[in-house]
Design a protein around this motif. Structure first.
Motif, PDB file in Angstrom:
ATOM      1  N   MET A 161       0.775  -1.242  -0.136  1.00 51.27           N
ATOM      2  CA  MET A 161       0.030   0.095   0.055  1.00 51.27           C
ATOM      3  C   MET A 161       0.853   1.301   0.079  1.00 51.27           C
ATOM      4  N   SER A 162       0.593   2.179  -1.092  1.00 51.75           N
ATOM      5  CA  SER A 162       1.311   3.493  -0.844  1.00 51.75           C
ATOM      6  C   SER A 162       0.836   4.599  -0.312  1.00 51.75           C
ATOM      7  N   ASP A 163       1.404   5.540  -0.165  1.00 51.32           N
ATOM      8  CA  ASP A 163       0.677   6.714   0.692  1.00 51.32           C
ATOM      9  C   ASP A 163       1.457   8.044  -0.075  1.00 51.32           C
ATOM     10  N   ASP A 164       0.486   8.856  -0.181  1.00 53.18           N
ATOM     11  CA  ASP A 164       0.690  10.282  -0.909  1.00 53.18           C
ATOM     12  C   ASP A 164       1.485  11.079   0.263  1.00 53.18           C
ATOM     13  N   HIS A 165       1.498  10.818   1.474  1.00 51.46           N
ATOM     14  CA  HIS A 165       2.075  11.620   2.608  1.00 51.46           C
ATOM     15  C   HIS A 165       2.495  10.885   3.727  1.00 51.46           C
ATOM     16  N   PRO A 166       3.552   9.938   3.447  1.00 51.62           N
ATOM     17  CA  PRO A 166       3.991   9.167   4.477  1.00 51.62           C
ATOM     18  C   PRO A 166       4.840   9.985   5.451  1.00 51.62           C
ATOM     19  N   PRO A 167       4.921   9.744   6.894  1.00 50.23           N
ATOM     20  CA  PRO A 167       5.503  10.542   7.932  1.00 50.23           C
ATOM     21  C   PRO A 167       7.090  10.650   7.473  1.00 50.23           C
ATOM     22  N   GLY A 168       7.445  11.910   7.677  1.00 51.39           N
ATOM     23  CA  GLY A 168       8.944  12.141   7.344  1.00 51.39           C
ATOM     24  C   GLY A 168       9.313  12.237   5.999  1.00 51.39           C
ATOM     25  N   LEU A 169       8.248  12.143   5.018  1.00 51.03           N
ATOM     26  CA  LEU A 169       8.854  12.247   3.344  1.00 51.03           C
ATOM     27  C   LEU A 169       8.033  13.018   2.711  1.00 51.03           C
ATOM     28  N   ASP A 170       8.278  14.364   2.447  1.00 50.04           N
ATOM     29  CA  ASP A 170       7.675  15.160   1.494  1.00 50.04           C
ATOM     30  C   ASP A 170       7.949  14.783   0.114  1.00 50.04           C
ATOM     31  N   LEU A 171       6.855  14.215  -0.660  1.00 50.44           N
ATOM     32  CA  LEU A 171       7.178  13.627  -1.912  1.00 50.44           C
ATOM     33  C   LEU A 171       7.435  14.841  -2.862  1.00 50.44           C
ATOM     34  N   ASP A 172       6.633  15.898  -2.783  1.00 47.28           N
ATOM     35  CA  ASP A 172       6.758  16.928  -3.564  1.00 47.28           C
ATOM     36  C   ASP A 172       8.405  17.510  -3.444  1.00 47.28           C
ATOM     37  N   ALA A 173       8.752  17.731  -2.308  1.00 46.56           N
ATOM     38  CA  ALA A 173      10.099  18.152  -2.095  1.00 46.56           C
ATOM     39  C   ALA A 173      11.045  17.454  -2.655  1.00 46.56           C
ATOM     40  N   LEU A 174      10.871  16.029  -2.513  1.00 40.95           N
ATOM     41  CA  LEU A 174      11.760  14.853  -3.121  1.00 40.95           C
ATOM     42  C   LEU A 174      11.645  14.884  -4.542  1.00 40.95           C
ATOM     43  N   ARG A 175      10.562  15.213  -4.993  1.00 33.64           N
ATOM     44  CA  ARG A 175      10.381  15.264  -6.472  1.00 33.64           C
ATOM     45  C   ARG A 175      11.114  16.210  -7.032  1.00 33.64           C
ATOM     46  N   ARG A 176      11.051  17.511  -6.594  1.00 28.95           N
ATOM     47  CA  ARG A 176      11.951  18.568  -6.874  1.00 28.95           C
ATOM     48  C   ARG A 176      13.330  18.337  -6.911  1.00 28.95           C
ATOM     49  N   HIS A 177      13.712  17.637  -5.829  1.00 30.53           N
ATOM     50  CA  HIS A 177      15.301  17.448  -5.630  1.00 30.53           C
ATOM     51  C   HIS A 177      15.691  16.435  -6.614  1.00 30.53           C
ATOM     52  N   LEU A 178      14.934  15.448  -6.633  1.00 34.40           N
ATOM     53  CA  LEU A 178      15.415  14.294  -7.791  1.00 34.40           C
ATOM     54  C   LEU A 178      15.522  14.841  -9.379  1.00 34.40           C
ATOM     55  N   ASP A 179      14.394  15.879  -9.494  1.00 30.45           N
ATOM     56  CA  ASP A 179      14.397  16.532 -10.951  1.00 30.45           C
ATOM     57  C   ASP A 179      15.512  17.392 -11.109  1.00 30.45           C
ATOM     58  N   ALA A 180      16.025  18.058 -10.055  1.00 26.95           N
ATOM     59  CA  ALA A 180      17.107  18.801 -10.188  1.00 26.95           C
ATOM     60  C   ALA A 180      18.587  18.037 -10.373  1.00 26.95           C
ATOM     61  N   ARG A 181      18.562  17.054  -9.505  1.00 32.34           N
ATOM     62  CA  ARG A 181      20.040  16.379  -9.195  1.00 32.34           C
ATOM     63  C   ARG A 181      19.956  15.164 -10.327  1.00 32.34           C
ATOM     64  N   LEU A 182      18.929  14.491 -10.465  1.00 35.21           N
ATOM     65  CA  LEU A 182      18.851  13.471 -11.557  1.00 35.21           C
ATOM     66  C   LEU A 182      17.901  13.533 -12.407  1.00 35.21           C
ATOM     67  N   PRO A 183      17.658  14.732 -13.375  1.00 39.18           N
ATOM     68  CA  PRO A 183      16.848  14.942 -14.424  1.00 39.18           C
ATOM     69  C   PRO A 183      16.562  13.484 -15.247  1.00 39.18           C
ATOM     70  N   GLY A 184      15.287  13.526 -15.358  1.00 37.69           N
ATOM     71  CA  GLY A 184      14.918  12.296 -16.303  1.00 37.69           C
ATOM     72  C   GLY A 184      14.630  10.987 -15.327  1.00 37.69           C
ATOM     73  N   LEU A 185      14.933  10.781 -13.974  1.00 35.94           N
ATOM     74  CA  LEU A 185      14.750   9.489 -13.457  1.00 35.94           C
ATOM     75  C   LEU A 185      13.315   9.465 -13.107  1.00 35.94           C
ATOM     76  N   VAL A 186      12.741  10.234 -12.712  1.00 33.08           N
ATOM     77  CA  VAL A 186      11.267  10.369 -12.390  1.00 33.08           C
ATOM     78  C   VAL A 186      10.413  10.744 -13.464  1.00 33.08           C
ATOM     79  N   ARG A 187       9.481   9.892 -13.635  1.00 34.14           N
ATOM     80  CA  ARG A 187       8.599  10.278 -15.082  1.00 34.14           C
ATOM     81  C   ARG A 187       7.076  10.200 -14.654  1.00 34.14           C
ATOM     82  N   GLY A 188       6.994  10.068 -13.461  1.00 34.22           N
ATOM     83  CA  GLY A 188       5.257  10.375 -13.003  1.00 34.22           C
ATOM     84  C   GLY A 188       5.416  10.826 -11.508  1.00 34.22           C
ATOM     85  N   GLY A 189       4.080  10.878 -11.169  1.00 29.34           N
ATOM     86  CA  GLY A 189       3.802  11.409  -9.599  1.00 29.34           C
ATOM     87  C   GLY A 189       4.319  10.366  -8.878  1.00 29.34           C
ATOM     88  N   LEU A 190       4.836  10.560  -7.659  1.00 33.58           N
ATOM     89  CA  LEU A 190       5.541   9.864  -6.636  1.00 33.58           C
ATOM     90  C   LEU A 190       4.661   9.351  -5.471  1.00 33.58           C
TER      91      LEU A 190
END
Length: 341
Positions: free
Chosen positions: A1-30
């Motif tokens: 089961m997945s969670d859009d808001h797991p405790p301790g993990l801001d997925l929006d912030a993680l997505r922005r960081h991954l897009d900046a550091r590893l562009p192209g790694l993530v292709r959809g919503g996390l």
């Protein structure tokens, strides 16, 4: 089961960081789920629906950075990936607390099963269980065969005085958790202190090497060694002693001990595990009873600390109310091991 808001993990912030550091790694919503089982650092499986990665960060409200050093875990995993030791490939380390509120790192997702109990091993049958555990031993031999300097880990720890520091550290932990009489524990500590083994050639030591800290694949081979938060340079027999201790039967099907895997039919004995390691590594294991007794002492201290926090109302969850009852078994196990050694 997945969670859009797991405790301790801001997925929006993680997505922005991954897009900046590893562009192209993530292709959809996390989306993400917290992987259960860790007692300390938090581990999440994160997916965009196509790829899956793992994020590790310190526990919520952590205080001591040295106790939850993401850079240290990332470093040892990165160094070991090109070796025979199966570890996930690291993707990035972030030391900026502004991203997720704490340092974190991202690594590839490794498939496999972590076996903790005899019940989980039972469906494999005796022959496969034996093969899995002997493979665990062989992987430990591979780890201890790594030349730390050759993989950039020559300064990863202070191997000189390793055993003295370990014994002193856990002695202090015991003093901090004393809330009741524990017959034999001071006798065990003092016996260990009187007869420290001579210093061994240092190796990369995992620090908590046991079956439920690795993943096992469908072919019964170890696919990944996980939970490197206690790793350092030190005496490799400390890892073997811990594995030997965990290879003693727990004595009860409903035991609240950390692992009951050794109760599974086909699980090799501590003597068989030791012989396998000695044959494959060529190391002298004649002093192993000391290391196994130290492992019993260390686990007694850890479990007593959990019991102490439970009595203070600081630990909740299934089984914590019974942790205190197994501490004397570990003390007895350490004393018996020294006597027989």
């Amino acid at each position: 089961m997945s969670d859009d808001h797991p405790p301790g993990l801001d997925l929006d912030a993680l997505r922005r960081h991954l897009d900046a550091r590893l562009p192209g790694l993530v292709r959809g919503g996390l989306s993400a789920r917290l992987i259960e089982g860790g007692r300390s650092n938090l581990t999440y499986a994160v997916t965009d629906g196509t790829g899956t990665w793992v994020v590790r960060r310190p526990p919520l409200g952590h205080v001591l950075a040295t106790a939850h050093d993401m850079g240290r875990e990332h470093r040892v995993l990165t160094a070991l990936h090109p070796t025979r030791v199966p570890v996930p490939r690291t993707l990035l380390l972030c030391t900026d607390d502004a991203v997720l509120g704490a340092p974190f790192y991202v690594m590839e997702f490794a498939a496999g099963t972590a076996y903790r109990t005899a019940g989980q091993l039972a469906p494999l049958g005796p022959a496969r269980t034996r093969a899995v555990v002997l493979g665990l031993v062989d992987t430990l031999v591979d780890l201890h065969a790594v030349d730390p300097a050759a993989v950039g880990l020559g300064d990863f720890g202070r191997p000189d005085g390793f055993l003295e520091r370990q014994l002193r550290r856990w002695g202090k932990q015991l003093d901090a958790s004393r809330s009741r009489e524990l017959p034999g524990i001071d006798e065990l500590h003092d016996a260990l202190a009187r007869d420290l083994p001579p210093a061994a050639a240092p190796a990369v030591v995992h620090g908590d090497y046991r079956l439920d800290n690795v993943l096992v694949g469908a072919d019964d081979a170890v696919t990944a060694v996980l939970d490197w938060e206690m790793s350092t340079l030190g005496d490799p027999l400390a890892d073997l002693g811990l594995l030997a201790m965990y290879s003693a039967p727990s004595g009860a099907a409903d035991s609240p001990a950390p692992s009951t895997a050794a109760d599974a039919p086909g699980h090799p004995t501590a003597a068989e595990i030791t012989a396998r390691y000695a044959e494959r590594s060529g190391r002298d294991v004649s002093r192993l009873p000391w290391y196994t007794a130290f492992a019993y002492f260390k686990l007694a201290v850890i479990l007593e600390g959990i019991h102490y926090r439970f009595t203070l109302g600081q630990t909740v969850g299934d089984g914590f109310d019974r942790i205190g009852e197994v501490v004397p078994r570990f003390i007895a196990g350490g004393l018996t091991t020294l006597e027989k050694g």
